[in-house]
Enzyme design. Structure first.
Site, PDB file in Angstrom:
ATOM      1  N   ASN A  75       0.804  -1.236   0.000  1.00 54.65           N
ATOM      2  CA  ASN A  75       0.000   0.000   0.000  1.00 54.65           C
ATOM      3  C   ASN A  75       0.834   1.282   0.000  1.00 54.65           C
ATOM      4  O   ASN A  75       0.374   2.317  -0.467  1.00 54.65           O
ATOM      5  CB  ASN A  75      -1.029   0.003   1.143  1.00 54.65           C
ATOM      6  CG  ASN A  75      -0.412  -0.111   2.502  1.00 54.65           C
ATOM      7  OD1 ASN A  75       0.761  -0.449   2.634  1.00 54.65           O
ATOM      8  ND2 ASN A  75      -1.181   0.171   3.526  1.00 54.65           N
ATOM      9  N   ARG A  83      10.973   3.792   5.756  1.00 53.43           N
ATOM     10  CA  ARG A  83      10.729   3.996   7.192  1.00 53.43           C
ATOM     11  C   ARG A  83      11.534   2.987   8.017  1.00 53.43           C
ATOM     12  O   ARG A  83      11.958   3.264   9.126  1.00 53.43           O
ATOM     13  CB  ARG A  83       9.224   3.863   7.477  1.00 53.43           C
ATOM     14  CG  ARG A  83       8.833   4.301   8.856  1.00 53.43           C
ATOM     15  CD  ARG A  83       7.394   4.689   8.951  1.00 53.43           C
ATOM     16  NE  ARG A  83       6.516   3.530   8.950  1.00 53.43           N
ATOM     17  CZ  ARG A  83       5.182   3.616   9.023  1.00 53.43           C
ATOM     18  NH1 ARG A  83       4.597   4.794   9.048  1.00 53.43           N
ATOM     19  NH2 ARG A  83       4.447   2.543   9.031  1.00 53.43           N
ATOM     20  N   LYS A  98      12.247  -7.770   1.518  1.00 54.12           N
ATOM     21  CA  LYS A  98      11.331  -8.566   0.686  1.00 54.12           C
ATOM     22  C   LYS A  98      10.069  -7.736   0.483  1.00 54.12           C
ATOM     23  O   LYS A  98       9.227  -7.621   1.364  1.00 54.12           O
ATOM     24  CB  LYS A  98      10.970  -9.899   1.353  1.00 54.12           C
ATOM     25  CG  LYS A  98      10.329 -10.843   0.329  1.00 54.12           C
ATOM     26  CD  LYS A  98       9.290 -11.767   0.895  1.00 54.12           C
ATOM     27  CE  LYS A  98       7.958 -11.143   1.134  1.00 54.12           C
ATOM     28  NZ  LYS A  98       7.277 -10.578  -0.055  1.00 54.12           N
ATOM     29  N   THR A 156      -2.107  -8.720  10.505  1.00 57.01           N
ATOM     30  CA  THR A 156      -1.866  -9.340  11.807  1.00 57.01           C
ATOM     31  C   THR A 156      -1.668 -10.845  11.642  1.00 57.01           C
ATOM     32  O   THR A 156      -0.812 -11.445  12.298  1.00 57.01           O
ATOM     33  CB  THR A 156      -3.048  -9.037  12.756  1.00 57.01           C
ATOM     34  OG1 THR A 156      -3.095  -7.617  12.947  1.00 57.01           O
ATOM     35  CG2 THR A 156      -2.869  -9.686  14.114  1.00 57.01           C
ATOM     36  N   THR A 158      -0.346 -12.554   9.129  1.00 56.34           N
ATOM     37  CA  THR A 158       1.022 -12.847   8.683  1.00 56.34           C
ATOM     38  C   THR A 158       2.025 -12.513   9.782  1.00 56.34           C
ATOM     39  O   THR A 158       2.984 -13.262  10.010  1.00 56.34           O
ATOM     40  CB  THR A 158       1.355 -12.071   7.390  1.00 56.34           C
ATOM     41  OG1 THR A 158       0.397 -12.438   6.386  1.00 56.34           O
ATOM     42  CG2 THR A 158       2.738 -12.373   6.887  1.00 56.34           C
ATOM     43  N   GLY A 159       1.793 -11.419  10.478  1.00 63.97           N
ATOM     44  CA  GLY A 159       2.692 -11.031  11.573  1.00 63.97           C
ATOM     45  C   GLY A 159       2.833 -12.147  12.602  1.00 63.97           C
ATOM     46  O   GLY A 159       3.929 -12.422  13.101  1.00 63.97           O
ATOM     47  N   GLU A 176       4.363  -3.915  12.488  1.00 61.34           N
ATOM     48  CA  GLU A 176       3.319  -2.917  12.250  1.00 61.34           C
ATOM     49  C   GLU A 176       2.185  -3.660  11.582  1.00 61.34           C
ATOM     50  O   GLU A 176       2.241  -3.951  10.387  1.00 61.34           O
ATOM     51  CB  GLU A 176       3.828  -1.804  11.326  1.00 61.34           C
ATOM     52  CG  GLU A 176       5.002  -1.020  11.869  1.00 61.34           C
ATOM     53  CD  GLU A 176       4.655  -0.162  13.065  1.00 61.34           C
ATOM     54  OE1 GLU A 176       3.471  -0.081  13.439  1.00 61.34           O
ATOM     55  OE2 GLU A 176       5.590   0.409  13.650  1.00 61.34           O
ATOM     56  N   CYS A 210      -3.336   1.098   6.840  1.00 59.40           N
ATOM     57  CA  CYS A 210      -3.663   0.458   8.131  1.00 59.40           C
ATOM     58  C   CYS A 210      -4.165   1.486   9.133  1.00 59.40           C
ATOM     59  O   CYS A 210      -4.713   1.106  10.161  1.00 59.40           O
ATOM     60  CB  CYS A 210      -2.491  -0.333   8.657  1.00 59.40           C
ATOM     61  SG  CYS A 210      -0.966   0.584   8.586  1.00 59.40           S
ATOM     62  N   GLU A 385       7.938   3.163  14.702  1.00 59.95           N
ATOM     63  CA  GLU A 385       8.764   3.559  13.559  1.00 59.95           C
ATOM     64  C   GLU A 385       8.750   5.072  13.412  1.00 59.95           C
ATOM     65  O   GLU A 385       7.826   5.746  13.883  1.00 59.95           O
ATOM     66  CB  GLU A 385       8.233   2.898  12.286  1.00 59.95           C
ATOM     67  CG  GLU A 385       8.394   1.391  12.342  1.00 59.95           C
ATOM     68  CD  GLU A 385       8.201   0.737  10.991  1.00 59.95           C
ATOM     69  OE1 GLU A 385       7.287   1.129  10.249  1.00 59.95           O
ATOM     70  OE2 GLU A 385       8.973  -0.172  10.676  1.00 59.95           O
TER      71      GLU A 385
HETATM   72  P1  ADP Z   1      -1.849  -7.921   2.909  1.00 62.39           P
HETATM   73  O1  ADP Z   1      -3.061  -8.687   3.330  1.00 62.39           O
HETATM   74  O2  ADP Z   1      -1.908  -6.473   3.186  1.00 62.39           O
HETATM   75  O3  ADP Z   1      -1.330  -8.251   1.553  1.00 62.39           O
HETATM   76  P2  ADP Z   1       0.196  -9.531   4.046  1.00 62.39           P
HETATM   77  O4  ADP Z   1       0.534  -9.630   5.485  1.00 62.39           O
HETATM   78  O5  ADP Z   1      -0.308 -10.745   3.359  1.00 62.39           O
HETATM   79  O6  ADP Z   1      -0.773  -8.315   3.961  1.00 62.39           O
HETATM   80  O7  ADP Z   1       1.438  -9.027   3.208  1.00 62.39           O
HETATM   81  C1  ADP Z   1       2.401  -8.109   3.674  1.00 62.39           C
HETATM   82  C2  ADP Z   1       3.784  -8.622   3.309  1.00 62.39           C
HETATM   83  O8  ADP Z   1       3.948  -9.885   3.930  1.00 62.39           O
HETATM   84  C3  ADP Z   1       4.006  -8.844   1.830  1.00 62.39           C
HETATM   85  O9  ADP Z   1       5.357  -8.553   1.527  1.00 62.39           O
HETATM   86  C4  ADP Z   1       3.767 -10.321   1.660  1.00 62.39           C
HETATM   87  O10 ADP Z   1       4.464 -10.874   0.572  1.00 62.39           O
HETATM   88  C5  ADP Z   1       4.363 -10.830   2.948  1.00 62.39           C
HETATM   89  N1  ADP Z   1       3.889 -12.157   3.365  1.00 62.39           N
HETATM   90  C6  ADP Z   1       2.650 -12.681   3.267  1.00 62.39           C
HETATM   91  N2  ADP Z   1       2.614 -13.936   3.775  1.00 62.39           N
HETATM   92  C7  ADP Z   1       3.875 -14.204   4.213  1.00 62.39           C
HETATM   93  C8  ADP Z   1       4.512 -15.329   4.853  1.00 62.39           C
HETATM   94  N3  ADP Z   1       3.846 -16.440   5.150  1.00 62.39           N
HETATM   95  N4  ADP Z   1       5.828 -15.204   5.143  1.00 62.39           N
HETATM   96  C9  ADP Z   1       6.513 -14.075   4.873  1.00 62.39           C
HETATM   97  N5  ADP Z   1       5.987 -13.001   4.285  1.00 62.39           N
HETATM   98  C10 ADP Z   1       4.690 -13.056   3.954  1.00 62.39           C
END
Ligand code: ADP
Length: 405
Positions: A75, A83, A98, A156, A158-159, A176, A210, A385
């Site tokens: 986004n 940042r 990445k 959240t 993925t976090g 974040e 966000c 940040e």
């Molecule tokens: P959104 O729903 O906003 O796309 P994500 O959390 O899926 O949010 O994506 C944010 C970042 O996390 C992107 O760079 C995406 O490629 C990365 N990402 C998504 N899934 C994984 C994962 N399992 N491991 C590492 N990075 C990931």
């Protein structure tokens, strides 16, 4: 440099769809982090602590944490990188970025600029990858013992995966994550200001940030006036279209999945009694374009008030008392940004202190800036940040005891 700025903005619009004017704003925002942290690098002060023993001196050194893996969303394809990278490089770390699979180009363009600026090879590294490879690449970055720090901006869900990966080698983490920002309009508010703030906070980047407002809570005394004025402003001031068209304020959503989520939230709300005041469907332009939408008669039972929509949907809940509004706002398991409009000084203090979020906008709908600490509480993340605090995320504190003096 001017050429670079314009080119970088065009790359953002091309890969993300946001209006060129917003992309130009992002480039300025993005550059501000490099400038800010370049200056902060000169202020990474250590410390000398009075020792309890006469023959000792106690020193505190600040040292870079080491290699930082940086995983960023689509986004803000440039600013979410700088940042983190600005702070990391200023602290003395090297980085492996990445970028999101939807927006790898800005990250690569920053690599070219890093070369031009004389950053040594191997300091700023970019690993773009496909959607299929994302999980595997993410796992390597978060588990390799050579990486000391993970800084992530994204959802959240993925976090939480990355936090689990990071636990194996006890890496430092900054997260974040998602928000669910409330925007409360109290009876005492200046309604015109609240409408202007609502428009900016909700529809910037087509609702895909966000810190975008995700739910409006409007007190009963001014509810109808606010809704009527907001609907008019949406219809008059927002223009959906190609981001390269100067008139456009609302580009397309990032992908089909994003459009489906907005549709799902609207369908669910309407099926439970919400009314569509304006918008409500895909735009006639087709593809990922969606009409800016305003819903009323919204309740806390509806999906759109329970999870982040991340799109151009403004649901309005009517409330009676301040306590009720604060309770609804704080019912979320996340807490990134929160906004409220009030002209009552006692209420301003009360509500600002009570909102369970990391950032509060009082009579302002846009609050992010390089000098301000950005971050959330609860499941919105860990760490801050930007600001004078942001560099600490990339520094270790080392205590040195000089003995036998
Ligand atoms: P959104 O729903 O906003 O796309 P994500 O959390 O899926 O949010 O994506 C944010 C970042 O996390 C992107 O760079 C995406 O490629 C990365 N990402 C998504 N899934 C994984 C994962 N399992 N491991 C590492 N990075 C990931």
């Amino acid at each position: 440099m001017m050429e670079n700025k314009e080119e970088l903005a065009r790359i953002i619009t091309a890969e993300n769809g946001k209006p060129l004017k917003e992309a130009q704003g992002e480039i300025v925002y993005s550059a501000s982090f490099l400038e800010w942290f370049a200056e902060e690098a000169r202020r990474i002060y250590g410390d000398v602590i009075p020792a309890s023993a006469k023959d000792r001196r106690v020193l505190v050194l600040k040292q870079p944490v080491g290699v930082a893996a940086i995983i960023t969303p689509w986004n803000f394809p440039s600013a979410m990188i700088t940042r983190k990278v600005g702070a990391a490089l200023a602290a003395g770390c090297t980085v492996v970025v990445k970028p999101a699979e939807d927006t790898p180009l800005s990250a690569l363009a920053l690599g070219e600029l890093a070369n031009q600026a004389g950053i040594p090879a191997g300091v700023y590294n970019v690993v773009p990858c496909s959607r299929q490879q994302t999980a595997a690449v993410g796992e390597v970055l978060c588990t390799d013992p050579l990486v000391s720090k993970i800084s992530f901006t994204g959802s959240t869900a993925t976090g939480k995966i990355l936090l689990k990966h990071a636990a194996g080698t006890v890496k430092r983490v900054s997260m974040e994550l998602g928000g669910h920002a409330p925007f409360i309009v109290f009876d005492s508010a200046n309604v015109d200001r609240a409408v202007a703030g609502a428009l900016a906070s909700k529809y910037r980047n087509s609702g895909q940030t966000c810190v975008c407002t995700n739910r409006f809570l409007v007190q009963k005394g001014i509810h109808d006036e606010f809704v009527e004025k907001l609907a008019k402003a949406i219809e008059k001031e927002l223009h959906v279209g190609n981001g390269f068209d100067a008139k456009t304020t609302q580009g397309p959503l990032i992908n089909e999945k994003a459009v489906e989520k907005v549709e799902k939230h609207i369908k669910d709300a309407v099926s439970q009694g919400a009314s569509i005041v304006t918008g409500g469907k895909r735009h006639s332009l087709g593809k990922n374009f969606f009409e800016p939408t305003l819903l009323t008669n919204v309740t806390t039972k509806m999906l759109c008030t329970q999870e982040e929509t991340f799109g151009p949907l403004a649901p309005v809940i009517r409330f009676d008392t301040e306590a009720e509004a604060v309770a609804i706002a704080n019912a979320a398991n996340v807490g990134l940004a929160g906004y409220f409009y009030s002209q009552d000084p006692a209420q301003i203090w009360r509500v600002a202190e009570q909102l369970e979020v990391g950032m509060v906008g009082v009579n302002e709908g846009i609050i992010s800036s390089v000098e301000c600490p950005f971050g959330g509480v609860k499941e919105s993340g860990l760490g801050r940040e930007g600001s004078k605090y942001g560099i600490d995320e990339y520094l270790e504190i080392k205590y040195v005891c000089l003995g036998g003096l």
